[in-house]
Write a protein that holds these residues in place. Structure first.
Motif, PDB file in Angstrom:
ATOM      1  N   TYR A   7      -4.973   5.280  -1.519  1.00 62.22           N
ATOM      2  CA  TYR A   7      -5.097   4.768  -0.154  1.00 62.22           C
ATOM      3  C   TYR A   7      -6.326   3.879   0.002  1.00 62.22           C
ATOM      4  O   TYR A   7      -6.263   2.811   0.597  1.00 62.22           O
ATOM      5  N   PHE A  10       1.038   9.566  -5.580  1.00 63.99           N
ATOM      6  CA  PHE A  10       1.565  10.909  -5.386  1.00 63.99           C
ATOM      7  C   PHE A  10       2.287  11.392  -6.642  1.00 63.99           C
ATOM      8  O   PHE A  10       2.076  12.512  -7.121  1.00 63.99           O
ATOM      9  N   ILE A  39      -2.859  15.650  -6.836  1.00 69.40           N
ATOM     10  CA  ILE A  39      -2.140  14.855  -5.837  1.00 69.40           C
ATOM     11  C   ILE A  39      -3.120  14.394  -4.765  1.00 69.40           C
ATOM     12  O   ILE A  39      -3.180  13.212  -4.417  1.00 69.40           O
ATOM     13  N   PHE A  40      -3.896  15.338  -4.268  1.00 68.60           N
ATOM     14  CA  PHE A  40      -4.830  15.021  -3.194  1.00 68.60           C
ATOM     15  C   PHE A  40      -5.790  13.908  -3.613  1.00 68.60           C
ATOM     16  O   PHE A  40      -5.923  12.891  -2.937  1.00 68.60           O
ATOM     17  N   ARG A  59       0.817  -1.220   0.000  1.00 73.69           N
ATOM     18  CA  ARG A  59       0.000   0.000   0.000  1.00 73.69           C
ATOM     19  C   ARG A  59       0.851   1.270   0.000  1.00 73.69           C
ATOM     20  O   ARG A  59       0.478   2.261  -0.617  1.00 73.69           O
ATOM     21  N   TRP A  60       1.973   1.228   0.697  1.00 75.79           N
ATOM     22  CA  TRP A  60       2.831   2.428   0.720  1.00 75.79           C
ATOM     23  C   TRP A  60       3.337   2.728  -0.691  1.00 75.79           C
ATOM     24  O   TRP A  60       3.457   3.886  -1.094  1.00 75.79           O
ATOM     25  N   LEU A  81       0.676   4.335  -2.698  1.00 75.15           N
ATOM     26  CA  LEU A  81       0.580   5.744  -2.299  1.00 75.15           C
ATOM     27  C   LEU A  81       1.645   6.588  -3.002  1.00 75.15           C
ATOM     28  O   LEU A  81       1.352   7.663  -3.522  1.00 75.15           O
ATOM     29  N   VAL A  82       2.884   6.078  -3.024  1.00 76.07           N
ATOM     30  CA  VAL A  82       3.973   6.825  -3.653  1.00 76.07           C
ATOM     31  C   VAL A  82       3.687   7.020  -5.140  1.00 76.07           C
ATOM     32  O   VAL A  82       3.842   8.126  -5.688  1.00 76.07           O
ATOM     33  N   PHE A 110       1.190  14.422  -9.053  1.00 81.98           N
ATOM     34  CA  PHE A 110       2.150  15.518  -9.178  1.00 81.98           C
ATOM     35  C   PHE A 110       2.389  15.866 -10.647  1.00 81.98           C
ATOM     36  O   PHE A 110       2.369  17.031 -11.043  1.00 81.98           O
ATOM     37  N   VAL A 132      -3.913  10.453  -4.390  1.00 83.47           N
ATOM     38  CA  VAL A 132      -3.426   9.784  -3.180  1.00 83.47           C
ATOM     39  C   VAL A 132      -4.594   9.188  -2.396  1.00 83.47           C
ATOM     40  O   VAL A 132      -4.501   8.079  -1.859  1.00 83.47           O
ATOM     41  N   LEU A 133      -5.700   9.918  -2.360  1.00 78.01           N
ATOM     42  CA  LEU A 133      -6.898   9.405  -1.685  1.00 78.01           C
ATOM     43  C   LEU A 133      -7.349   8.085  -2.308  1.00 78.01           C
ATOM     44  O   LEU A 133      -7.610   7.092  -1.622  1.00 78.01           O
TER      45      LEU A 133
END
Lengths: 165, 280
Positions: free
Chosen positions: A82, A57, A74-75, A49-50, A53-54, A61, A78-79
């Protein structure tokens, strides 16, 4: 190794088609599909999951830089990155040790459609609310979410169904 | 401590997520500031060049619209051009030259621009030499003016040069009149000061005042009516005299004269011929 290359290629193709083509199609003035989210949707289901997320992002971006809207994509992305694993858990039951790439075939048609609809609507909602937060045209948001989400969902499902053949 | 580390391990992904969202919100809030930093916006050169390529493709599809817009604009400009040309034609008698005074449009006058190449002001009979002659269309008896007013009359012409008798020569008299009362009389130089000449033959009953302006009368064939000659500087009259002695300040400064215009009156020959026939 091959799948990594494929994913990099998918990333580039999606970003380019988003910023060069889709961002210019302001259909009916406010409908703007965001198909780049397909990259996050197509990552292997059990990817850490990390790492998702990256990747989310980075994707947000890049789109933000091209759209001059730093932060908004980005927001939202990333949501989605996650919440993706929770949505997968909610709609599917993947066997232990399997790591399928989400598709009609691996998830089943119904589950995959639900998966796509949930995440795209989530993404667009977050996106348009953040956008309105900084640009203030509140009256349009529900309509924009509805219209743009349905176009994006149709595009993604269409692409995926062609891909299966 | 151990619990804290466990907590971080357990919720690392959530913390990463929250951290990223906070960063994103920070970007949104500080958007203005970040847009100014060139690297992070589309004015970044690599991103800009990508957009340039995409634009060149898009522009190709926009060519039709662009063409239509241009042709519309072209038509509008052409119409404007025609309108302005028409205006110019109607204004031509006034706009034909940079003269400060008006030449009557009903007469056929043309101007031949010439440059003064030799002149004098200190003799009793001064002459001016011009750099244009017969081959430029200059003939004897044509009038010569400058932007300020009357200069003189062409005396002799060679192929390339012309000699003008200016007002500053006691051999010629130029008939001029008051702009107010239209009384006319001959203007003659007295040979003293290049700035002044005398106006004769103005009868005692004529009313005028200092500073009144004099223009050509148009009674001779050389000058059209209304070209400035000068202003009245002073005047006096004795008890026994029938005529005023009027001192006129000339409009043209002969010391600094450099560019003149020779007046070509197209109907000169015809008019002259008719007058000669009548005199017989």
């Amino acid at each position: 190794m091959l799948s990594i290359l494929q994913n990099i290629l998918l990333f580039i193709v999606l970003v380019l088609s988003q910023v060069l083509v889709l961002n210019n199609i302001q259909f009916l003035g406010f409908i703007n599909p965001y198909i780049y989210i397909l990259f996050i949707l197509s990552l292997p289901a059990k990817l850490p999951r990390w790492f998702v997320l990256v990747l989310g992002f980075c994707l947000g971006f890049v789109i933000d830089i091209f759209s001059n809207t730093l932060g908004i994509h980005i927001f939202a992305t990333v949501l989605v990155a996650y919440l993706r694993s929770f949505v997968i858990q909610l709609f599917t039951s993947i066997d232990e040790g399997n790591n399928p790439i989400p598709s009609f075939h691996s998830f089943g048609v119904g589950a995959y459609i639900k998966y796509v609809v949930a995440l795209v609507v989530l993404h667009h909602t977050a996106l348009f609310f953040i956008e309105a937060f900084s640009f203030s045209h509140l009256g349009l948001i529900p309509l924009k979410i509805l219209m743009s989400s349905s176009i994006t969902i149709l595009l993604i499902l269409g692409l995926k169904s062609m891909h299966r053949k | 401590m151990r619990n804290l580390i466990n907590f971080f391990i357990q919720y690392s992904v959530l913390l990463l997520f929250l951290f990223m969202e906070v960063v994103a919100m920070g970007f949104v809030v500080k958007n203005q500031a970040y847009q100014q930093s060139v690297f992070l916006s589309s004015s970044n050169s690599s991103i800009a060049s990508l957009y340039e390529i995409s634009n060149s493709v898009v522009e190709f599809f926009k060519l039709k619209t662009a063409n239509e817009t241009l042709s519309e604009e072209n038509t509008a400009l052409k119409n404007q051009l025609i309108r302005l040309q028409n205006q110019l034609t109607t204004l031509k008698p006034e706009r034909k030259d940079s003269l400060r005074f008006q030449i009557p449009p009903e007469m056929e006058y043309q101007f031949i621009a010439a440059k003064v190449i030799n002149s004098s002001t200190n003799k009793l009979q001064n002459y001016i030499t011009l750099n244009k002659g017969l081959r430029d269309g200059i003939k004897v008896d044509m009038g010569v003016i400058s932007d300020l007013g009357v200069v003189g009359i062409v005396k002799t012409v060679s192929d390339k040069f012309a000699v003008v008798i200016p007002i500053l020569n006691d051999k010629i008299k130029i008939n001029c009149k008051f702009t107010k009362s239209h009384y006319s009389g001959p203007l003659q130089w007295d040979g003293f000061d290049y700035r002044y000449a005398n106006l004769n033959d103005i009868a005692r009953h004529v009313e005028f005042s200092l500073g009144d302006s004099l223009v050509t009368s148009g009674f001779t064939n050389t000058f059209p009516e209304g070209i400035p000659v000068g202003n009245i500087e002073n005047f006096d009259i004795k008890e026994s005299d029938a005529y005023y002695r009027i001192r006129v300040k000339l409009a043209v400064d002969f010391r600094t004269l450099s560019h003149v215009k020779v007046i070509d009156y197209k109907n000169y020959g015809e008019q002259r011929y008719l007058e000669k026939v009548a005199e017989k």
